[in-house]
Design a protein around this motif. Sequence first.
Motif, PDB file in Angstrom:
ATOM      1  N   GLU A 125       0.834  -1.209   0.000  1.00 29.78           N
ATOM      2  CA  GLU A 125       0.000   0.000   0.000  1.00 29.78           C
ATOM      3  C   GLU A 125       0.864   1.254   0.000  1.00 29.78           C
ATOM      4  O   GLU A 125       0.629   2.185  -0.762  1.00 29.78           O
ATOM      5  N   ALA A 126       1.868   1.262   0.876  1.00 27.22           N
ATOM      6  CA  ALA A 126       2.742   2.430   0.987  1.00 27.22           C
ATOM      7  C   ALA A 126       3.582   2.603  -0.275  1.00 27.22           C
ATOM      8  O   ALA A 126       3.751   3.732  -0.760  1.00 27.22           O
ATOM      9  N   ALA A 127       4.108   1.516  -0.813  1.00 25.11           N
ATOM     10  CA  ALA A 127       4.922   1.590  -2.029  1.00 25.11           C
ATOM     11  C   ALA A 127       4.122   2.205  -3.167  1.00 25.11           C
ATOM     12  O   ALA A 127       4.624   3.051  -3.914  1.00 25.11           O
ATOM     13  N   TRP A 128       2.876   1.791  -3.289  1.00 26.63           N
ATOM     14  CA  TRP A 128       2.025   2.311  -4.360  1.00 26.63           C
ATOM     15  C   TRP A 128       1.601   3.754  -4.080  1.00 26.63           C
ATOM     16  O   TRP A 128       1.771   4.636  -4.918  1.00 26.63           O
ATOM     17  N   GLU A 129       1.065   4.007  -2.892  1.00 28.23           N
ATOM     18  CA  GLU A 129       0.518   5.328  -2.599  1.00 28.23           C
ATOM     19  C   GLU A 129       1.588   6.414  -2.554  1.00 28.23           C
ATOM     20  O   GLU A 129       1.373   7.523  -3.031  1.00 28.23           O
ATOM     21  N   ILE A 130       2.742   6.105  -1.992  1.00 34.01           N
ATOM     22  CA  ILE A 130       3.758   7.141  -1.793  1.00 34.01           C
ATOM     23  C   ILE A 130       4.678   7.285  -2.998  1.00 34.01           C
ATOM     24  O   ILE A 130       4.960   8.392  -3.442  1.00 34.01           O
ATOM     25  N   TYR A 131       5.147   6.176  -3.544  1.00 32.88           N
ATOM     26  CA  TYR A 131       6.120   6.245  -4.631  1.00 32.88           C
ATOM     27  C   TYR A 131       5.606   5.740  -5.975  1.00 32.88           C
ATOM     28  O   TYR A 131       6.328   5.753  -6.960  1.00 32.88           O
ATOM     29  N   GLY A 132       4.363   5.264  -6.024  1.00 27.29           N
ATOM     30  CA  GLY A 132       3.823   4.771  -7.287  1.00 27.29           C
ATOM     31  C   GLY A 132       4.421   3.451  -7.733  1.00 27.29           C
ATOM     32  O   GLY A 132       4.343   3.096  -8.906  1.00 27.29           O
ATOM     33  N   MET A 133       5.025   2.706  -6.812  1.00 29.03           N
ATOM     34  CA  MET A 133       5.631   1.405  -7.133  1.00 29.03           C
ATOM     35  C   MET A 133       4.553   0.329  -7.131  1.00 29.03           C
ATOM     36  O   MET A 133       3.816   0.196  -6.169  1.00 29.03           O
ATOM     37  N   ARG A 134       4.505  -0.425  -8.181  1.00 33.67           N
ATOM     38  CA  ARG A 134       3.571  -1.558  -8.227  1.00 33.67           C
ATOM     39  C   ARG A 134       4.275  -2.802  -7.726  1.00 33.67           C
ATOM     40  O   ARG A 134       5.425  -3.039  -8.033  1.00 33.67           O
ATOM     41  N   ARG A 135       3.543  -3.577  -6.963  1.00 31.74           N
ATOM     42  CA  ARG A 135       4.077  -4.833  -6.457  1.00 31.74           C
ATOM     43  C   ARG A 135       3.960  -5.878  -7.556  1.00 31.74           C
ATOM     44  O   ARG A 135       2.886  -6.084  -8.099  1.00 31.74           O
ATOM     45  N   PRO A 136       5.074  -6.534  -7.907  1.00 33.22           N
ATOM     46  CA  PRO A 136       4.989  -7.562  -8.943  1.00 33.22           C
ATOM     47  C   PRO A 136       4.114  -8.718  -8.472  1.00 33.22           C
ATOM     48  O   PRO A 136       4.160  -9.106  -7.311  1.00 33.22           O
ATOM     49  N   ARG A 137       3.315  -9.217  -9.355  1.00 32.44           N
ATOM     50  CA  ARG A 137       2.445 -10.356  -9.050  1.00 32.44           C
ATOM     51  C   ARG A 137       3.078 -11.616  -9.624  1.00 32.44           C
ATOM     52  O   ARG A 137       3.344 -11.697 -10.812  1.00 32.44           O
TER      53      ARG A 137
END
Length: 147
Positions: A125-137
């Motif tokens: 959540e933090a990676a996406w919301e703060i830095y726009g990083m998507r978690r690899p699936r």
Amino acid sequence: MSFRRVGFFSELEERRPDVFQGSIFEVICRNRAPCESNVVAYLQGGHFLIAIMEGTSDVIANDGSGVSGGSSLMTDGVWVWRLDLPYLVKKHHLELDPEFVWHAARNGYVVPDVPDGRMAQLAPEAAWEIYGMRRPRFEPGEVRVVE
């Protein structure tokens, strides 16, 4: 969003004006707050949420000083902040969100343990919301090469 942010000032990241808001120069205090050392210790005691290997510059001093890995994210399970925030608070006496300071005081300035499940929820959540990083699936058993 299941966390609160503290210390994400506009001068720290120009590419995310939706997240990094308010000027760091507006929260510099001439004198230390009475609880500043306790707040700094609380920030330093945070749990690593996302480690980022790079150096950050002290945007206030602009003298080449800074923090290794400064944009890494820390948490207490409720609030999220950057690794360089305690350095900036200690060096420049930043006035932080009063709700965060109250939260830290209510915890006796000791960061509580955070269950692994909560950390696993907060990190992407933090990676996406703060830095726009998507978690690899990844699918179970799948192997991917990252270049």
